[in-house]
Design an enzyme around this catalytic site. Structure first.
Site, PDB file in Angstrom:
ATOM      1  N   SER A  44     -10.012  -7.827  -5.452  1.00 23.47           N
ATOM      2  CA  SER A  44     -10.682  -7.728  -6.355  1.00 23.47           C
ATOM      3  C   SER A  44     -11.791  -6.231  -5.855  1.00 23.47           C
ATOM      4  O   SER A  44     -12.412  -5.732  -6.933  1.00 23.47           O
ATOM      5  CB  SER A  44     -12.329  -8.989  -5.556  1.00 23.47           C
TER       6      SER A  44
ATOM      7  N   ARG B  77      -0.517   8.943 -10.463  1.00 21.17           N
ATOM      8  CA  ARG B  77      -0.675   7.763  -9.827  1.00 21.17           C
ATOM      9  C   ARG B  77       0.486   6.754 -10.486  1.00 21.17           C
ATOM     10  O   ARG B  77       1.484   5.942  -9.309  1.00 21.17           O
ATOM     11  CB  ARG B  77      -1.779   7.245  -9.295  1.00 21.17           C
TER      12      ARG B  77
ATOM     13  N   HIS C 255       3.266   3.833  -8.884  1.00 20.91           N
ATOM     14  CA  HIS C 255       3.386   2.017  -9.151  1.00 20.91           C
ATOM     15  C   HIS C 255       4.381   1.492  -9.978  1.00 20.91           C
ATOM     16  O   HIS C 255       4.661   0.563  -9.561  1.00 20.91           O
ATOM     17  CB  HIS C 255       1.655   1.394 -10.424  1.00 20.91           C
TER      18      HIS C 255
ATOM     19  N   LEU D  30      12.234 -20.192  -3.880  1.00 24.69           N
ATOM     20  CA  LEU D  30      11.469 -19.078  -2.974  1.00 24.69           C
ATOM     21  C   LEU D  30       9.481 -19.354  -4.523  1.00 24.69           C
ATOM     22  O   LEU D  30       9.532 -19.713  -5.610  1.00 24.69           O
ATOM     23  CB  LEU D  30      11.465 -18.112  -3.507  1.00 24.69           C
TER      24      LEU D  30
ATOM     25  N   ASP E 215       0.468  -1.348  -0.215  1.00 30.26           N
ATOM     26  CA  ASP E 215      -0.410   0.162   0.281  1.00 30.26           C
ATOM     27  C   ASP E 215       1.381   1.311   0.456  1.00 30.26           C
ATOM     28  O   ASP E 215       1.567   0.506   0.653  1.00 30.26           O
ATOM     29  CB  ASP E 215      -0.918  -0.096   1.234  1.00 30.26           C
TER      30      ASP E 215
END
Ligand code: FPP
Length: 222
Positions: free
Chosen positions: A48, A15, A19, A113, A2
């Site tokens: 979702s 924005r 990201h 991993l 977040d």
């Protein structure tokens, strides 16, 4: 993961720049997890509920996923990282779905991993789906409803086969789980960091592991 939007806003950037920086943080977290011998790293990349964002932002996010899948596939192979997906990723359209499935196939044999990416994932829906499957089996007599216990339900969650969740980290100062791994987090250590996701670096990862190591887990015992 977040705080991408706030990271960009603080710099007067769109924005999508947040990201992009967030995707770089994903690369670092993946490498740190592999270097520290973490068995499974699960990232909440798209919930979702994220469909409520603007069409432009959704396109930016899926574009970034496409770009990184292409670019990082070699890293996954070199570092012996296995990709696993949870959530209904079929909603992302045939091009991205093809690339995701190719990456799943190409990394299936890797053993260092496991990188679990949650895409169009929601924990309540995951639990409801498992309940529906068990209800169907009870209806047809495959199982006795009295046999439905927590192990039976967990066997139909998408995380089936993965080890117990040990540590759950949320960045950006929000203190919520936001429909992420609700069932799996029952005994996990929860760590809420006042750090925006793009700033989550190697030192933050190591700090989170130290924090985890210092906790005493009791699983309800004393
Ligand atoms: C939350 O920040 C972040 C997301 C909804 C997307 C996470 C995606 C990435 C890190 C990039 C692409 C992913 C991969 C796997 C390459 P926010 O936008 O909610 O931030 P805000 O709360 O500050 O607005």
């Amino acid at each position: 993961m977040d705080g991408n939007g706030r990271w960009a806003e603080q710099r007067g950037l769109p924005r999508v720049a947040g990201h992009k920086a967030g995707a770089e943080a994903v690369r670092r977290a993946m490498q740190s997890a592999a270097d520290h011998g973490v068995e499974v790293l699960t990232l909440y990349a798209f919930s979702s509920e994220n469909w409520r964002r603007s069409a432009d932002e959704i396109a930016d996010l899926t574009g970034l996923m496409r770009f990184y899948l292409e670019r990082e596939l070699k890293t996954l192979e070199k570092e012996r990282i296995r990709l696993k997906l949870i959530g209904d990723y079929s909603a992302f359209g045939p091009d991205l779905v093809d690339r995701l499935e190719r990456a799943l196939e190409r990394t299936a044999g890797n053993d260092r991993l496991t990188l679990v990416v949650a895409l169009n994932y929601g924990s309540r829906s995951e639990i409801a789906t498992a309940a529906r499957t068990l209800a169907g089996q009870a209806m047809t007599g495959q199982i006795d409803p009295d046999e439905i216990d927590e192990h039976a339900l967990a066997a139909y969650l998408e995380t089936e086969g993965l080890p117990e969740l040990d540590l759950l980290i949320r960045t950006s100062g929000e203190v919520r789980l936001s429909n992420f791994l609700l069932w799996q987090a029952a005994y996990a250590e929860l760590l809420f960091l006042d750090l925006l996701w793009p700033d989550f670096d190697e030192a933050a990862f190591a700090g989170a592991l130290e924090h985890y190591a210092a906790r005493q887990r009791r699983f309800g015992g004393r």
